[in-house]
Every structure is written in structure tokens, then in C-alpha cells.
Enzyme design. Structure first.
Site, PDB file in Angstrom:
ATOM      1  N   GLU A  36      10.285  15.170  15.819  1.00 37.18           N
ATOM      2  CA  GLU A  36      10.602  15.094  14.399  1.00 37.18           C
ATOM      3  C   GLU A  36       9.718  16.099  13.646  1.00 37.18           C
ATOM      4  O   GLU A  36       8.494  16.043  13.738  1.00 37.18           O
ATOM      5  CB  GLU A  36      10.340  13.678  13.881  1.00 37.18           C
TER       6      GLU A  36
ATOM      7  N   LYS B 227       0.843  -1.200   0.000  1.00 39.20           N
ATOM      8  CA  LYS B 227       0.000   0.000   0.000  1.00 39.20           C
ATOM      9  C   LYS B 227       0.878   1.250   0.000  1.00 39.20           C
ATOM     10  O   LYS B 227       1.594   1.520   0.965  1.00 39.20           O
ATOM     11  CB  LYS B 227      -0.911   0.046   1.223  1.00 39.20           C
TER      12      LYS B 227
ATOM     13  N   GLU C 263      10.454   0.711  10.140  1.00 36.76           N
ATOM     14  CA  GLU C 263      11.457   1.764   9.950  1.00 36.76           C
ATOM     15  C   GLU C 263      10.728   3.071  10.188  1.00 36.76           C
ATOM     16  O   GLU C 263       9.877   3.464   9.398  1.00 36.76           O
ATOM     17  CB  GLU C 263      12.059   1.668   8.541  1.00 36.76           C
TER      18      GLU C 263
ATOM     19  N   CYS D 245      13.383  10.495   6.986  1.00 35.90           N
ATOM     20  CA  CYS D 245      13.358  10.007   8.364  1.00 35.90           C
ATOM     21  C   CYS D 245      14.741  10.083   8.991  1.00 35.90           C
ATOM     22  O   CYS D 245      14.871  10.273  10.185  1.00 35.90           O
ATOM     23  CB  CYS D 245      12.809   8.593   8.413  1.00 35.90           C
TER      24      CYS D 245
ATOM     25  N   GLY E 265       7.342   4.514   8.179  1.00 40.25           N
ATOM     26  CA  GLY E 265       6.479   5.669   8.416  1.00 40.25           C
ATOM     27  C   GLY E 265       6.672   6.204   9.812  1.00 40.25           C
ATOM     28  O   GLY E 265       7.763   6.077  10.381  1.00 40.25           O
ATOM     29  N   SER E 266       5.597   6.777  10.368  1.00 43.10           N
ATOM     30  CA  SER E 266       5.732   7.461  11.649  1.00 43.10           C
ATOM     31  C   SER E 266       5.815   6.466  12.804  1.00 43.10           C
ATOM     32  O   SER E 266       5.347   5.329  12.709  1.00 43.10           O
ATOM     33  CB  SER E 266       4.544   8.393  11.869  1.00 43.10           C
ATOM     34  N   THR E 267       6.405   6.913  13.903  1.00 44.16           N
ATOM     35  CA  THR E 267       6.540   6.071  15.082  1.00 44.16           C
ATOM     36  C   THR E 267       5.170   5.741  15.668  1.00 44.16           C
ATOM     37  O   THR E 267       4.945   4.620  16.136  1.00 44.16           O
ATOM     38  CB  THR E 267       7.436   6.767  16.118  1.00 44.16           C
TER      39      THR E 267
ATOM     40  N   GLY F 150       3.691   3.015  13.626  1.00 46.09           N
ATOM     41  CA  GLY F 150       4.526   1.836  13.843  1.00 46.09           C
ATOM     42  C   GLY F 150       4.175   1.144  15.144  1.00 46.09           C
ATOM     43  O   GLY F 150       4.089  -0.086  15.219  1.00 46.09           O
TER      44      GLY F 150
END
Lengths: 472, 304
Positions: A383, A179, A252, A286, A230-232, A235
Site C-alpha cells: 500500500e 484519539k 479497518e 485505504c 489505520g495501518s495493518t 491493527g
């Protein structure tokens, strides 16, 4: 005055008005559709289908069938041939992909042409070579594929992240359902067309477009492994969702990398590295060097040169070959960058931006340098994922390491010094998955990439990256 | 301007210069090379490049006839194209060039100091310089003593440049570092600063007589040196890449590098030159192409 006349890229890719979902080797339609816009103009580029839970199940079933009947049993040599073919086709269509990526994402053509597309092709070439040599990867005598892999990728490097995910998965004998991000589906769909052209067996690669709900349906589906970049926050949600199941997962995630400039650094090159570290891809990286840690004794000189250099960056039309900094990918991201920048001002950091005109339409943000930043400020901790650099100073090497490591993230770091021993000393102490010495933002298919702490787990690229797609 | 530093001071300052990261320097040069200069910018850059050429002949076979032909080409390269900055010849040809260019704005540059090796006694190098100036040279292109430089005798190199500067009198002094023989970027940076401390008006990459001549990374490094030298002392020094720049595309890369490293202040032939011979005809062919819309050929520009 040496003014560069507009130098627009002349190639125009064939963008269809509408794209369906790519399931089992064919494009199929869905109930709902959404629009994809060009972030540099806000014009609608095309519409695209939004995959439902049922679509996800169908795609996973197609991938399962392909894995069990065709791709899994196929010899590594034959799989390698397909991957080589994909790599060559990507090279042949490089210019078209580069322009499409620039239009859909907002990043400058200079970067898609010289970085995104060639590096994506390199990942396919590299992993094509592994396909028949997996027994020699140090992961067992006859390592087996995991099965069907669900992959969710971000909008900052749409094609390259696709390559990072699909190339190793396929080389190891898995099939994939991928996706792309909702704001940047174009090159993934063009890649689906390329798979058709390469005669890749149906179901080996499936592309499902959609937003967060499609992504979570994919994570919850009958896949054997989930790979996410993607974002933490997302994740963390994925890790929770797969906990207790047999699904393997690699993540990641975000970063807040420190770029450390010691007083014995090659200053001109360090300034280039700082600029490349944070303004490459509008800072939508990132592993961006978003925190500059510079030794107090050279801080003034480094900052003066840095500002001079940043003033030369050309911000504007992403399709102009001389553009250095393109558009922010979405209104939502622009809002987040703006909010964090305001927070920086509010907390007392000093903001500097070059004088440059920004286009009227689209999403734009001037390259920004914050000085007088303290470790406790939000702009030093969170971030930003935009062209915003936070500058902090340090007095001793130990202080540099302490500040660099004082973050929940641990994806990357940079060290600038002429002294080899200091590089090794710093690299041993930095808690980051990647440490660059006298350079920044360098990537290679043969080099494993990944994070520590809240930056995720698992590696992508290199021999180590194969482990994420093999049952070992 | 004469140097206010002693040889020992200059040598120790130069030895303390920070290092150059070769990978980073070359990456920056490669990045600048990707700039796309088209249409009106290209036309402007071509004329600027023509006006910055030191049109050069440095052969054992040079004759007064050859030098007159070169001078005529320098004065009027092609139609309404600008004149070149200078013609560059050996000292024995200065008088001929001077006469051919009398009354024009085109200068006469002379190589001197035992060009290209410089391996002759200092008094001979100074006499060489003085005779070129006497014959009417507006500019002197000297070579540094690479042997002394590589042996670590920076003070000697400094004093020799100072002595040539004195012998050159009012003529502007271009100091050729012969970067192909210095080999490392660190030494190119050191030699650049040493030459500037000793009073160079220009620093120049190469003689054109060795294997490796001007390269973009080396020239970028020298540009950074003159930029930093002006910031430190207020004195502006010119830069001249020489040898190996043969076509318009390359010349434009150098101009882009000047633009993005030094800016407007150096984008004039007073401060930036190309030491070249075959470059001029390629610039003229590209100029014709822009004007007429079709490609030109070597028979549509003059041999010189």
C-alpha cells in the site's frame, strides 16, 4: 488560454493557539504539548496537549460514569435528539470545518466542502434515526450497549472517520474516548467544542490528542471495545493487545484495491473513475483504486485518455476552490511515497507524471502513473497511500479476478463494464468488502463498509455497522 | 468536406460505438460545474461568451423591424463589448439580417429544413435550405429526422444530412440533434457521430422548441464526440449548445467544460457557439458589474 484566476476560500475558522484534552466535557491541560502544522506551508497552526496514561485513565473514568449514569439509561429517543443536534450544528458550521480540515490535513477545500463535512453530517443524521429503533435492527429484541469505547482514527479523513466512529457508538448508547491522529487533531477538537455547544452530557464524548503511545494506552485501558482505522501493522498490534481480554475489537485497515476495466467499459467514465479512485484525497484512501487492471485490448486507449485527464489535475494551494490535488499530509508520508516510487523505478516499471509546478514549501507529490507493472513488484503489492497508480494488464476475465485477489488485502474493488451480467460475475468472485460497479469511492452512511483478510474486520455504516457497538 | 463513407458503413460504425454511463457522465459535468471563475478570468470568459453567441429570434411574430433591432444589438451589444458571432433567424428573415449586418464580421445563420420538427418531405427541406443560402445565409442550422433516427433508419438520416450539406454549399452546416427527443445518452453519442460522418461542420444540441434543451452532460458528451472524431479523422467539428442557457454562471460552466474537454483549439467562436437570446443581457449586466463594482439592472441593458 482559459486560465483560472486564484479563487481562495475566504472563510477563516477561529483556530485557537492551544488546545487541551477534552475530558468530562471540559478542556484540560497536560504536561506535554506538541505542534500541529499546515502540511501545505509547514507553518505551525496551533499547539495541542499530549495525553499521558493517567489522562487516558481519567477520560475512560469520565466516559464510564457518563455511560452508567446518563447516556446508557437515557431513552433512544433522547439520544437521537442529541445526535440530530450535533448533525445540524455540523451543517451550520460546515464551511468553518471544511476550511479547518483543509488547513490541518492538506486536502483540497473542494473535497472537504463537498465530501468530508457533508458526509460526516450525514452519518450523524443517519445514526440519530437509529437511536430509538435499535430493536428493529435485526440484532435482538432489546440490544444493549457495550459500555465505553476506545476509538483511534487516522489522518486521511479526520472529521469523517470521527463521525464514522462516534455516531454509531453514541446511537447505540455507548460513550467514547477518541484519539485523532497526531498530525490532524484540529477538527476533532472543534468537534469537542461543538459537543459543548450541543449540551451533550459531560463524559459522553472525550477527545484525547497524542501519538502512538497515547493510542496504545487507550487500547490497554479499561474500555469495553476498541475501534481502530489505520495501518495493518498497528491493527495487528491492537489485535494482539486485546487478545485474551473481554474487549471487543473492530479494525479497518489497509488496502491495495484493484480497479478492473474490461474492454466493453464506458471508457470516458472509466477514466474519471480511475482518476477519482487514486487521486481523490491525494490517494490517502485505504480503499483507493491503486491498482488499475485494464484489459490488454483497450489498454493503449485507456492509458492515453488517462494521461490526458491526469494532466488536467490542478495541484497546489488546498484552499483554492479550483485545486484538485492538495498536499501530502506529512513529511513522513511523503518519504514513504517517494521510497516506494523509487522502488517501482528500480524494479523496472515505467513512470509517468504530468508537468505541473509544485509549491516551494510544504509536502507535495506529483500524480504518478506506473505502467508495465508486474504482479511481483512492490508497487503492485504494498500500500503506497499516495497519488501513485500502478497499471497492470490482463487478457481474460479469469486472469483479472486472479490478479485482483492476489493480495493480502481485501477492502475494495472496482469493475467497469457495460454488461450487467459481467458485473455480477466479477463481484461474486472478488474477495473485497466493497465492490463498486462503474463507479469508485462512493460512500453512504446506509452502506456498510469494511474489509476482508488483512484489511480488517467489522463493518461501519448501515444496519450491519450497528452490530459493532451492541452486545449481541 | 464530403463524407467518404457509405450510409451502411456510417450506420454500422455508429451502432458499434461504446455505451455511455449516465451516472458517470453526469458526475463529471457536475464536477466541472464547481470550478470557481473569478475576477480577470471571469471578465475574459464573459467577453468570450458574448463573442460566441448566435443571437437568436425564431418566432412566428418575427418582423423585419424586430430582426433589424436584433442585428444592431449583435453588432454593438454594449459599449466596448465584443459583437456576437451571428444572428440566427428563419429563412424569410435572412435577407433583412444580411443587409443589416453587411460589411460587419457578424454572420447570418438561418434555421432550415422545416425547423423545428423537420417533418416535411426532403425536397421541401432542401428547397428551404437553398433559399436560405440564396438569401445570403453564412450558416445553416438544420434539424435531423428524429423520426427516422428513432425508428433505426440511420442510413436515411445520414443521406439526408449529406443532401442538406450539398444544398448548403459553402455555408457552414450546423446539425441539430434535438437531444431532448433522442432522450438517451447512447443515442446522443450515435447521432453526434452520424452527423459528423455525414459532413456536419457543427453539432448542435437543440432547437429550443422542446421541453428539454441543452444540458451540460449532453453538451459534454458531444464535446467528447468531436474530440474523438478529430483524433480519428483529423477533422475538427464545432459544438453549439442551444436553448436554456440564460445566465453568465451557466455560460461559464460550458466554457470551463470546453476548456477541460477540448482545450484551446475550440475556445473560439469558429468552433463553439451558444444558441441563445436572453443570455446576452445577463452577460452584459455581469460585465457592467465587474467594471463598475455594483450590480446592474435590466434597464441598464437594451431590450432587443
Amino acid at each position: 488560454m482559459f486560465e483560472y484566476a486564484p479563487a481562495p476560500e475566504s472563510v477563516r475558522p477561529q483556530i485557537k493557539e492551544h488546545y487541551g484534552l477534552f475530558i468530562g466535557g471540559e478542556f484540560v491541560d497536560a504536561e506535554h504539548v506538541f505542534k500541529s502544522i499546515n502540511p501545505s506551508t509547514e507553518e505551525v497552526l496551533f499547539t495541542v496537549a499530549e495525553a499521558s496514561e493517567a489522562d487516558v485513565a481519567r477520560a475512560v473514568a469520565a466516559a464510564r460514569k457518563a455511560q452508567e449514569t446518563v447516556w446508557g439509561p437515557m431513552s433512544g429517543t433522547e439520544r437521537g435528539k442529541y445526535l440530530f443536534r450535533i448533525a445540524r450544528l455540523l451543517q451550520e458550521k460546515a464551511r468553518e470545518f471544511a476550511v479547518a480540515e483543509s488547513m490541518d490535513n492538506g486536502k483540497p477545500i473542494k473535497e472537504t466542502r463537498d465530501f468530508d463535512v457533508p458526509t460526516a453530517a450525514q452519518h450523524f443524521f443517519y445514526h440519530a434515526g437509529w437511536a430509538d429503533k435499535l430493536a428493529y435492527a435485526g440484532l435482538g429484541a432489546d440490544p444493549k450497549p457495550l459500555g465505553v469505547v476506545g476509538q483511534v482514527i487516522p489522518w486521511n479523513f479526520p472529521l469523517l472517520m470521527l463521525a464514522w466512529k462516534i455516531a454509531p457508538a453514541l446511537a447505540c448508547g455507548n460513550t467514547v474516548v477518541l484519539k485523532p491522529a497526531e498530525t490532524t487533531p484540529l477538527t476533532a477538537l472543534m468537534f469537542a467544542e461543538l459537543c459543548q455547544e450541543a449540551d451533550l452530557p459531560p463524559g459522553v464524548v472525550n477527545i484525547l490528542t497524542g501519538a502512538g503511545t497515547t493510542g496504545s494506552a487507550l487500547v490497554d485501558s479499561a474500555v469495553d471495545k476498541v475501534a481502530f482505522t489505520g495501518s495493518t501493522a498497528v491493527g495487528r498490534a491492537i489485535a494482539k493487545a486485546v487478545a485474551g481480554s473481554k474487549k471487543k475489537v473492530t479494525l479497518e485497515l489497509g488496502g491495495k484495491a484493484a480497479n478492473i476495466v474490461f474492454d466493453d467499459a464506458p471508457i470516458d467514465q472509466a477514466v474519471e473513475g480511475i482518476v477519482n479512485g487514486i487521486f481523490f484525497n491525494q490517494g490517502h484512501v485505504c480503499c483507493a483504486g491503486s491498482r488499475l487492471l485494464v484489459q490488454e485490448s483497450v489498454a493503449e486507449e485507456v492509458l492515453a485518455r488517462l494521461k490526458e485527464r491526469v494532466s488536467l489535475l490542478r495541484v497546489g494551494d488546498p484552499l483554492d476552490k479550483n485545486t484538485d490535488v492538495g498536499a501530502i499530509n506529512s513529511a513522513e508520508q511523503l518519504e514513504r511515497i517517494t521510497a516506494l516510487t523509487e522502488a517501482g523505478r528500480g524494479e523496472g516499471a515505467e513512470v509517468w507524471q504530468p508537468a505541473c509546478d509544485l509549491p516551494e514549501n510544504g509536502f507535495w507529490f506529483r500524480p504518478t502513473v506506473f505502467t508495465g507493472v508486474q504482479q511481483s513488484m512492490r508497487i503492485a503489492q504494498e500500500e503506497i497511500f499516495g497519488p501513485v497508480l500502478s497499471v497492470l494488464t490482463f487478457r481474460t476475465p479469469d486472469e483479472a479476478i486472479a490478479k485482483a485477489n492476489n493480495t493480502p488485502y481485501g477492502l475494495s474493488a472496482g469493475v467497469w463494464t457495460e454488461k450487467g451480467s459481467k458485473i455480477l460475475w466479477a463481484a461474486e468472485r472478488l474477495r473485497a468488502g466493497v465492490v463498486w460497479a462503474n463507479t469508485f469511492n462512493q460512500f453512504d452512511a446506509a452502506s456498510p463498509f469494511g474489509g476482508l483478510k488483512e484489511s480488517g474486520y467489522g463493518r461501519e455504516g448501515g444496519r450491519q455497522g450497528l452490530e459493532a457497538y451492541l452486545d449481541v | 468536406m464530403g463524407s467518404i463513407l457509405s450510409g451502411a458503413e456510417a450506420a454500422s460504425l455508429v451502432r458499434a460505438l461504446p455505451g455511455v454511463d449516465a451516472v458517470g457522465l453526469e458526475a463529471r459535468a457536475a464536477g466541472l460545474s464547481t470550478r470557481s471563475v473569478k475576477t480577470t478570468s471571469k471578465a475574459w470568459a464573459i467577453d468570450l461568451a458574448i463573442s460566441m453567441i448566435d443571437l437568436t429570434t425564431l418566432e412566428g411574430a418575427d418582423t423585419p423591424g424586430k430582426v433589424r433591432s436584433l442585428a444592431a444589438k449583435a453588432l454593438r451589444p454594449d459599449g466596448d463589448a465584443p459583437s456576437t458571432a451571428a444572428v440566427c433567424v428563419y429563412p424569410s428573415m435572412v435577407a433583412v439580417a444580411k443587409e443589416a449586418l453587411a460589411g460587419s464580421g457578424v454572420l447570418v445563420a438561418s434555421v432550415a429544413t422545416g425547423f423545428p420538427a423537420g417533418q416535411v418531405p426532403l425536397d421541401v427541406r432542401l428547397a428551404d435550405t437553398e433559399s436560405a443560402v440564396r438569401a445570403g445565409a453564412d450558416e445553416i442550422d438544420m434539424v435531423i429526422n428524429r423520426g427516422a433516427f428513432l425508428a433505426g433508419d440511420l442510413e436515411r438520416v445520414f443521406h439526408e444530412i449529406k443532401a442538406v450539406k450539398a444544398a448548403a454549399g459553402d455555408a457552414r452546416l450546423k446539425v441539430i440533434l434535438e437531444t431532448g427527443e433522442l432522450a438517451t445518452y447512447d443515442d446522443v453519442r450515435r447521432a453526434s457521430w452520424l452527423a459528423m460522418y455525414a459532413g456536419a461542420d457543427f453539432i448542435k444540441t437543440s432547437t429550443g422548441k422542446v421541453g428539454v434543451n441543452a444540458t451540460l452532460p449532453v453538451t459534454l458528451l458531444m464535446m467528447q464526440a468531436v474530440r474523438d472524431y478529430r483524433a480519428l479523422t483529423g477533422v475538427q467539428v464545432g459544438v453549439k449548445p442551444a436553448g436554456g442557457i440564460r445566465n453568465t454562471k451557466d455560460a461559464i460552466k460550458y466554457l470551463v467544460t470546453v476548456n477541460e474537454t477540448l482545450g484551446d483549439d475550440w475556445l473560439r467562436n469558429e468552433w463553439f457557439r451558444f444558441g441563445a437570446s436572453s443570455l446576452l443581457n445577463d452577460l452584459l449586466m455581469q460585465r457592467q458589474k465587474l467594471k463598475t463594482g455594483h450590480y446592474s439592472g435590466p434597464d441598464y441593458v437594451t431590450v432587443d
